[in-house]
Design a protein around this motif. Sequence first.
Motif, short mmCIF file in Angstrom:
data_model
loop_
_atom_site.label_atom_id
_atom_site.label_comp_id
_atom_site.label_asym_id
_atom_site.label_seq_id
_atom_site.Cartn_x
_atom_site.Cartn_y
_atom_site.Cartn_z
N GLY A 134 0.79 -1.23 0.00
CA GLY A 134 0.00 0.00 0.00
C GLY A 134 0.82 1.27 0.00
O GLY A 134 0.26 2.36 -0.22
N GLN A 135 2.12 1.19 0.24
CA GLN A 135 2.95 2.39 0.27
C GLN A 135 3.26 2.87 -1.15
O GLN A 135 3.44 2.06 -2.07
N LEU A 136 3.31 4.18 -1.31
CA LEU A 136 3.73 4.80 -2.57
C LEU A 136 5.22 5.08 -2.47
O LEU A 136 5.64 5.89 -1.64
N LEU A 137 6.03 4.42 -3.31
CA LEU A 137 7.48 4.50 -3.14
C LEU A 137 8.17 4.21 -4.47
O LEU A 137 7.53 3.82 -5.44
N PRO A 138 9.50 4.42 -4.56
CA PRO A 138 10.22 4.11 -5.79
C PRO A 138 10.10 2.64 -6.13
O PRO A 138 10.07 1.78 -5.26
N ASN A 139 10.04 2.34 -7.41
CA ASN A 139 9.81 0.96 -7.86
C ASN A 139 10.85 0.00 -7.29
O ASN A 139 10.52 -1.13 -6.91
N GLY A 140 12.10 0.43 -7.19
CA GLY A 140 13.17 -0.43 -6.71
C GLY A 140 13.10 -0.71 -5.22
O GLY A 140 13.88 -1.53 -4.71
N MET A 141 12.18 -0.05 -4.50
CA MET A 141 12.01 -0.28 -3.06
C MET A 141 10.72 -1.06 -2.77
O MET A 141 10.36 -1.24 -1.62
N ASP A 142 10.04 -1.53 -3.82
CA ASP A 142 8.73 -2.16 -3.65
C ASP A 142 8.81 -3.58 -3.11
O ASP A 142 7.82 -4.11 -2.62
N GLY A 143 9.97 -4.22 -3.19
CA GLY A 143 10.19 -5.47 -2.49
C GLY A 143 9.70 -6.73 -3.15
O GLY A 143 9.35 -7.68 -2.45
N VAL A 144 9.68 -6.78 -4.49
CA VAL A 144 9.30 -8.01 -5.19
C VAL A 144 10.57 -8.68 -5.69
O VAL A 144 11.20 -8.21 -6.64
N GLY A 145 10.96 -9.77 -5.03
CA GLY A 145 12.21 -10.43 -5.37
C GLY A 145 12.25 -10.87 -6.82
O GLY A 145 11.31 -11.47 -7.33
N GLY A 146 13.36 -10.56 -7.48
CA GLY A 146 13.53 -10.92 -8.88
C GLY A 146 13.00 -9.91 -9.85
O GLY A 146 13.48 -9.80 -10.97
N LEU A 147 11.98 -9.14 -9.45
CA LEU A 147 11.37 -8.15 -10.33
C LEU A 147 11.92 -6.75 -10.06
O LEU A 147 12.39 -6.07 -10.98
N THR A 148 11.88 -6.31 -8.82
CA THR A 148 12.33 -4.95 -8.49
C THR A 148 13.61 -4.94 -7.69
O THR A 148 14.17 -3.87 -7.45
N GLN A 149 14.10 -6.10 -7.27
CA GLN A 149 15.34 -6.18 -6.49
C GLN A 149 15.84 -7.62 -6.51
O GLN A 149 15.08 -8.54 -6.78
N PRO A 150 17.12 -7.84 -6.20
CA PRO A 150 17.58 -9.21 -5.97
C PRO A 150 16.93 -9.75 -4.69
O PRO A 150 16.61 -9.01 -3.77
N HIS A 151 16.72 -11.06 -4.64
CA HIS A 151 16.28 -11.68 -3.40
C HIS A 151 17.35 -11.48 -2.32
O HIS A 151 18.55 -11.39 -2.62
#
Length: 470
Positions: A134-151
Amino acid sequence: MTDLSRRNFLGAGGLALAGASMISGRTQAAGLPEAPTMTEATMQPPLYPTSGPDYQPVVTLNGWTLPWRQKGAWKEFHLVAEPVVRELAPGMKAHLWGYNGQSPGPTIEAVQGDKVRIFVTNRLPENTAVHWHGQLLPNGMDGVGGLTQPHIPPGKTFVYEFICQKSGTFMYHPHSDEMVQMAMGMMGFFVVHPRDPAERRVDRDFVFLLNAFDIEAGSYVPKVNTMLDFNLWCWNSRVFPGIDPLVVRQGDKVRVRFGNLTMTNHPIHMHGYDFKVTGTDGGWVPEGAAWPEVSVDVAVGQMRAFEFVADAPGDWAIHCHKSHHTMNAMGHDVKTYIGVNMNKTAPAIKKVAPGYMPMGGAGMGEMGSMEMPLPDNTLPMMTGFAQFGPVEMGGMFSVVKVRPGLAADDYKDPGWYKHPEGTVAYEWTGEQLAEPARASPPDSGVKAAEFRAIDPRKRPVRAAGGHGNH
């Protein structure tokens, strides 16, 4: 809040501070904030701010708020993903995964406009990541492993940084092997308070998450592949009678916030009041658009908040209105014996199953007062007693206890409500009442069933043409 005080938190209801050693990212040189942990399943007092904007902190049912440190312009938190042991209610503990010693993890509180830096250390046996639901934040901080960041690999620490753009009610949970990790209890609450201390102000603000487990009798670990047939319906990984009461001072303006991370919807119903639905996971409902309810449904992945003025003292039930969700340790294949006479069958069963007790012929309410032998680490389906006897509930059920004269920060259980004389339902002992008018019931053609043990060697011979195995 200013820098963490080890002395203050070591003495606060089971809180302890534990450091971490590994870190990734550009803040490595700054060092990690300490990571408070707590293993008790009791509600902790609200964590009032000591600097920055004022706000009324929330109280987490059977939980606590994560302390932070101020590091320049950043409010820093430290979450540790790790295996935990959670007492679901007295008599049963579960081996789960969570954060900082508990499932759900501690509640995170911030203020609109805060710059938050959240360190996440992974002490699980597999990768993880954290989504800030629900938070509005930069895409790279959204926390989806593999999609927006490394696990986040086991043993590593990652850093999330973002600005809390709006106030409201949010959650956090994994987006890495999500099915397993959420089924194991990984989740937490995230509350962002308005910048203006007077905006949306209440006197008491309660939060909890709805979650569910499938744990077989006598075992400790949830079955992570279950999709629908859960047998333990929880608020904050607790079941009645282990769920904290919501203790309220008469006259307080009260807010109740909850989020649903189960696999089905839950209509949450509160007795004694109507309330206004004032918040969703999308934000605050404009004051003129808030709608009155006595039950509010929350779908999977949604958040809801409602408010009321506590003007009616008493012990008011609050629960999910799906009746099976107010039961513990349900067996989905249990037969219905209502109307069945087991008098002849029970002795035969006891010969092969000593201790067998025929139950259910007149409903299941008798289970609320009977204490049957159970496997270790198993809860009865109905449990919990109040001043008038067994409550015959379990699972998603608690009590809003409204009392006059409490201190503003008093959340201790005040005991059972002392009803004014003449205000409790009572047995009629006067003259016999006339029979009420009623319609004649239709004839079903079937009388009350009577189970009988039949020796198959003495089964009656069927007429020619019949099917003896049917």
